[in-house]
Scaffold this active site. Structure first.
Site, PDB file in Angstrom:
ATOM      1  N   HIS A  85       0.681  -0.730  -0.146  1.00 20.57           N
ATOM      2  CA  HIS A  85      -0.385   0.214   0.039  1.00 20.57           C
ATOM      3  C   HIS A  85       0.870   1.115  -0.083  1.00 20.57           C
ATOM      4  O   HIS A  85       0.934   2.586  -0.029  1.00 20.57           O
ATOM      5  CB  HIS A  85      -1.110  -0.095   1.188  1.00 20.57           C
ATOM      6  CG  HIS A  85      -0.547   0.326   2.257  1.00 20.57           C
ATOM      7  ND1 HIS A  85      -0.470  -0.849   3.240  1.00 20.57           N
ATOM      8  CD2 HIS A  85      -0.551   1.533   3.220  1.00 20.57           C
ATOM      9  CE1 HIS A  85      -0.018  -0.139   4.999  1.00 20.57           C
ATOM     10  NE2 HIS A  85       0.056   1.422   4.753  1.00 20.57           N
ATOM     11  N   ASP A 221       1.596  -7.716   2.149  1.00 18.00           N
ATOM     12  CA  ASP A 221       1.414  -5.987   2.231  1.00 18.00           C
ATOM     13  C   ASP A 221       2.637  -5.409   1.810  1.00 18.00           C
ATOM     14  O   ASP A 221       3.268  -5.089   2.288  1.00 18.00           O
ATOM     15  CB  ASP A 221       0.454  -5.211   3.139  1.00 18.00           C
ATOM     16  CG  ASP A 221      -0.059  -4.288   2.722  1.00 18.00           C
ATOM     17  OD1 ASP A 221       0.716  -3.582   1.917  1.00 18.00           O
ATOM     18  OD2 ASP A 221      -0.629  -3.355   3.402  1.00 18.00           O
ATOM     19  N   SER A 650       4.393   2.173   8.407  1.00 18.25           N
ATOM     20  CA  SER A 650       3.884   1.367   7.147  1.00 18.25           C
ATOM     21  C   SER A 650       4.848   1.189   6.646  1.00 18.25           C
ATOM     22  O   SER A 650       5.530   2.339   6.036  1.00 18.25           O
ATOM     23  CB  SER A 650       2.619   2.026   6.617  1.00 18.25           C
ATOM     24  OG  SER A 650       1.603   1.500   6.574  1.00 18.25           O
TER      25      SER A 650
HETATM   26  N1  ARG Z   1      -4.797   0.979   7.903  1.00 17.94           N
HETATM   27  C1  ARG Z   1      -3.767   1.329   6.661  1.00 17.94           C
HETATM   28  C2  ARG Z   1      -3.056   2.529   7.490  1.00 17.94           C
HETATM   29  O1  ARG Z   1      -3.507   3.242   7.878  1.00 17.94           O
HETATM   30  C3  ARG Z   1      -3.824   0.362   5.304  1.00 17.94           C
HETATM   31  C4  ARG Z   1      -4.353   1.116   4.531  1.00 17.94           C
HETATM   32  C5  ARG Z   1      -3.810   0.417   2.913  1.00 17.94           C
HETATM   33  N2  ARG Z   1      -4.519  -0.855   3.160  1.00 17.94           N
HETATM   34  C6  ARG Z   1      -6.326  -0.791   2.873  1.00 17.94           C
HETATM   35  N3  ARG Z   1      -6.712  -1.711   2.787  1.00 17.94           N
HETATM   36  N4  ARG Z   1      -6.618   0.618   2.625  1.00 17.94           N
HETATM   37  O2  ARG Z   1      -2.430   3.159   6.139  1.00 17.94           O
HETATM   38  N1  ASP Z   2      -1.678   2.007   7.830  1.00 19.87           N
HETATM   39  C1  ASP Z   2      -0.451   2.939   8.957  1.00 19.87           C
HETATM   40  C2  ASP Z   2       0.003   2.960   7.928  1.00 19.87           C
HETATM   41  O1  ASP Z   2       0.187   3.337   6.227  1.00 19.87           O
HETATM   42  C3  ASP Z   2      -0.142   1.966   9.678  1.00 19.87           C
HETATM   43  C4  ASP Z   2      -0.970   2.570  11.158  1.00 19.87           C
HETATM   44  O2  ASP Z   2      -1.629   3.150  11.191  1.00 19.87           O
HETATM   45  O3  ASP Z   2      -0.851   1.622  12.013  1.00 19.87           O
HETATM   46  O4  ASP Z   2       1.132   4.026   7.870  1.00 19.87           O
END
Ligand code: ARG
Ligand code: ASP
Length: 715
Positions: A85, A221, A650
């Site tokens: 991502h 990921d 991330s």
């Molecule tokens: N929650 C994670 C972060 O805040 C991953 C986001 C990307 N993945 C998704 N399915 N949208 O960045």
């Molecule tokens: N998914 C988040 C990021 O892309 C990481 C988090 O918020 O724990 O940085």
């Protein structure tokens, strides 16, 4: 395990107020503040191995990837890992219908096939130094907020200039502990970063938005890049003559995984946290502003989904919008719930009572802080809400945020120089192209009816953009009628009309923009923000910042024996904790790791997020896991641990007690997402993809074992 916990409890005694796992620590202070505890928790390397300015250390392998993620170097040829991502934008940029790397994955089988990404940089910190005294030179308590700010930027500017000249690095000064401490950070910036590999989205984004922020998780990921430098070894813009970067250190990779209770640490670039706020701020976030934002986003997402489920073309058009809106929608729900479950507001209130008695006893200037917060947060509430509605309701209508892109063009006149006008036209043309590629008007119209109705109902008549009042005056409060004419009359819904407008656009055409109903609605939002919100908000926020600075200082003086960690500020940090499952709810326990079996359990060829490719199924059926399975013969996919992470982490490596990489961090568990405001050792867990799954996919699935040959793999 039990023994370990007791040992820990005893060890933690002198550091009251902090729990294992909590904290994002400054690498250069680890030796002084954390090494003893890290070793007691099981770490076998030293603080100097993690961060050193005299010899190569782990920090030489960690980079800020782009502007919002972390990456790590895993070979002496500059090979780098981050999340799928995080590399998504680059993977998408190289994708076309013929070469759809997002869908099918991409693997460079030779250096020549690695793909350059103009604009993408990685930043490596070379060293950091405390410069608080120098930054605050000449600053005193009698200064106004403004004078203080000006003096600090003047000092910083001079310090940065001198340091850049002397070192040749890019230098920044960042504040820590809310403007109480300052550090100078020396960075090297690399500009030739090439895409080396990415799994298909049904691996790299397996579970999609459905599983986002959730455990148990089965997402591969990761993506792979390589840093290139000029033939002289120095950072350089892309050139075919550039060569792979030779780092001072690259992370060794362990195939041994981690078990429940094992020590781990995460090394990366957490973006923003606010752990030292007063109860009023927590209340404002968790109870006042999150709920309407959640509702507005949910309204949009429901409409997106309805159309996306009916039409695959629309699903692709709205995939990235859905992900963008959905990510923080889900985060906010988890955050507010978590604060409630922890009785977060009450906890802060209890602390504030203690604080007030302490302040009274010490008879110092801090007694006024809590009442001042109460006052300023209650004033801020109305402004924050209004600004949220502007962003989430007004500009949540795609038509209005698209019309906003024509603001500069609407302002041109006879005097506007030709080249400037031409630039504006080209930029509007580009905006139009990318807008219409992914625009589905029926969705937006339905979104507009829903959002504007909520906006109209929830915000007071005397404190909202003018176009909402027009709905009462001209449309007798009928939002639907208003929206119908808005979409019926605006040229911004039609690609043809927009391109016609931009063809031979002259200053005389500016009034066509100004008279457009969508532009008028946007303009009324803009003037509302400009005239009623901007100035008072800036002032209240500046006032809060200065209260918060004093409150931070006061908290540190009140608890001299407590180890404080600074809020995340996009500087390099270390957080450490243990591999650990958790109880998300009464009678429910989540194990600490997932396996390929779980992918097969979730598999559903009819649901986009859960499609599994035949090749992966075959590998599973034959249990063909190579050297990457765990002791039980399973193929591990992801695991959780109690490291205190946030956005920006991330892509960060998660490392074992020996400083070997065992996974890539990519998310947090939903129940623990209030950790940006308040960490809960029972619920706050970071989620990592197991490095064995990453290597398995590279090797067995993609046939890119040449990349693994570059790495230092410890069996
Ligand atoms: N929650 C994670 C972060 O805040 C991953 C986001 C990307 N993945 C998704 N399915 N949208 O960045
Ligand atoms: N998914 C988040 C990021 O892309 C990481 C988090 O918020 O724990 O940085």
């Amino acid at each position: 395990m039990k023994k370990l916990m007791i040992l820990l409890a005893v060890l933690m005694l002198p550091y009251y107020g902090l729990v294992a796992g909590e904290g994002m620590w400054i690498p250069m202070l680890l030796k002084q503040l954390n090494e003893k505890e890290m070793k007691a928790m099981g770490m076998r390397i030293t603080a100097e191995d993690i961060y050193s300015v005299n010899q190569s250390s782990l920090k030489d392998a960690i980079v800020l990837f782009g502007r919002g993620c972390t990456g790590e170097i895993v070979s002496d040829q500059g090979l780098m890992l981050t999340n799928h991502h995080c590399g998504y934008g680059q993977i998408q940029q190289h994708s076309s219908l013929e070469n759809d790397y997002l869908t099918n994955g991409f693997w460079a089988m030779s250096r020549e096939e690695e793909l350059p990404n103009p604009g993408l940089t990685v930043t490596m910190m070379k060293k950091m130094e405390e410069v608080t005294a120098q930054v605050l030179e000449g600053v005193n308590d009698d200064m106004s907020m403004k004078e203080r700010g000006e003096k600090i930027s003047e000092n910083s500017k001079a310090l940065i200039e001198a340091a850049e000249k002397e070192s040749g690095y890019q230098v920044a000064i960042k504040d820590f502990f809310i403007d109480n401490q300052y550090y100078m950070i020396y960075n090297e910036i690399y500009k030739d970063i090439r895409l080396v590999g990415a799994p298909p989205s049904n691996i790299g984004k397996f579970g999609g938005d459905t599983d986002n922020w959730m455990w148990p998780r089965h997402t591969g990921d990761f993506s792979v890049f390589r840093i290139y430098v000029g033939p002289d070894g120095k950072p350089a813009e892309y050139s075919a003559d550039n060569v792979p970067f030779k780092p001072d250190y690259h992370l060794p990779i362990s195939l041994n995984g981690a078990k429940e209770g094992d020590f781990t640490f995460v090394f990366g670039y957490p973006a923003r946290t606010s752990e030292y706020l007063p109860s009023y701020a927590i209340n404002l976030i968790a109870e006042v502003t999150n709920p309407p934002k959640i509702k507005l986003r949910e309204t949009r997402l429901d409409i997106f989904s309805k159309y996306a489920n009916a039409d695959p073309k629309v699903r692709i058009q709205y995939a990235s919008k859905h992900a963008g809106v959905g990510n923080y929608w889900k985060k906010m729900i988890g955050e507010s719930k978590g604060i409630r479950r922890m009785h977060g507001i009450e906890r802060k209130q209890d602390f504030e009572k203690e604080f007030m008695s302490w302040a009274k006893l010490e008879n110092n200037n801090y007694q006024g802080l809590i009442p001042a917060f109460e006052q300023s947060y209650s004033e801020l509430e109305k402004y924050n809400m209004a600004a949220d509605y502007v962003r989430e309701a007004g500009l949540g209508v795609e038509l209005l945020s698209f019309a906003a892109r024509f603001r500069s063009l609407s302002e041109v006149d006879k005097e506007t120089a030709d080249d400037k006008l031409q630039k504006l036209i080209t930029s509007a043309q580009n905006a139009g192209e990318s807008f219409f590629k992914d625009y589905h008007q029926p969705i937006d119209e339905e979104v507009a009816v829903a959002l504007i109705a909520i906006y109209h109902a929830e915000q007071p008549v005397d404190f909202r953009p003018e176009f909402l009042n027009e709905i009462d005056n001209k449309y007798k409060g009928n939002t639907k009628k208003y929206v119908q004419q808005l979409f019926g009359k605006s040229i911004f819904t039609s690609e043809e009309a927009v391109s016609k407008l931009l063809q031979n656009f002259s200053y005389k055409d500016a009034k066509k923009i100004l008279r457009d109903p969508a532009f008028e609605a946007y303009s009324s939002i803009h003037s509302f923000f400009d005239q009623k919100l901007r100035q008072p908000m800036q002032q209240l926020m500046a006032q809060n910042d200065s209260l918060q600075r004093l409150y931070m200082l006061a908290q540190m003086q009140m608890q001299p024996e407590k180890r404080f960690y600074p809020d995340a500020n996009f500087s390099l940090r270390v957080t450490y904790g243990n591999v650990d499952g958790y109880h998300p709810a009464d009678a429910v326990y989540y194990n600490y790791y997932t396996t390929l079996d779980g992918i097969m359990e979730k598999e559903d060829p009819n649901i986009y997020d859960y499609v599994v490719e035949d090749k992966l199924k075959t590998l599973y059926k034959n249990q063909d896991f190579g050297p990457y399975s765990n002791e039980q013969g399973e193929m591990p996919v992801a695991f959780v641990a109690s490291n205190h992470t946030t956005g920006g982490n991330s892509g960060s490596p998660i490392l074992n007690a020996d400083g070997q990489m065992i996974g890539i961090n990519f998310d947090r568990c939903w129940e623990g997402t209030m950790s940006d405001l308040m960490y809960d050792p029972a619920m706050s867990r970071n989620i990592s993809v197991d490095i064995r799954y990453v290597l398995f996919i590279m090797d067995k699935f993609a046939g890119a074992s040449h990349l693994i040959d570059e790495m230092t793999v410890i069996k």
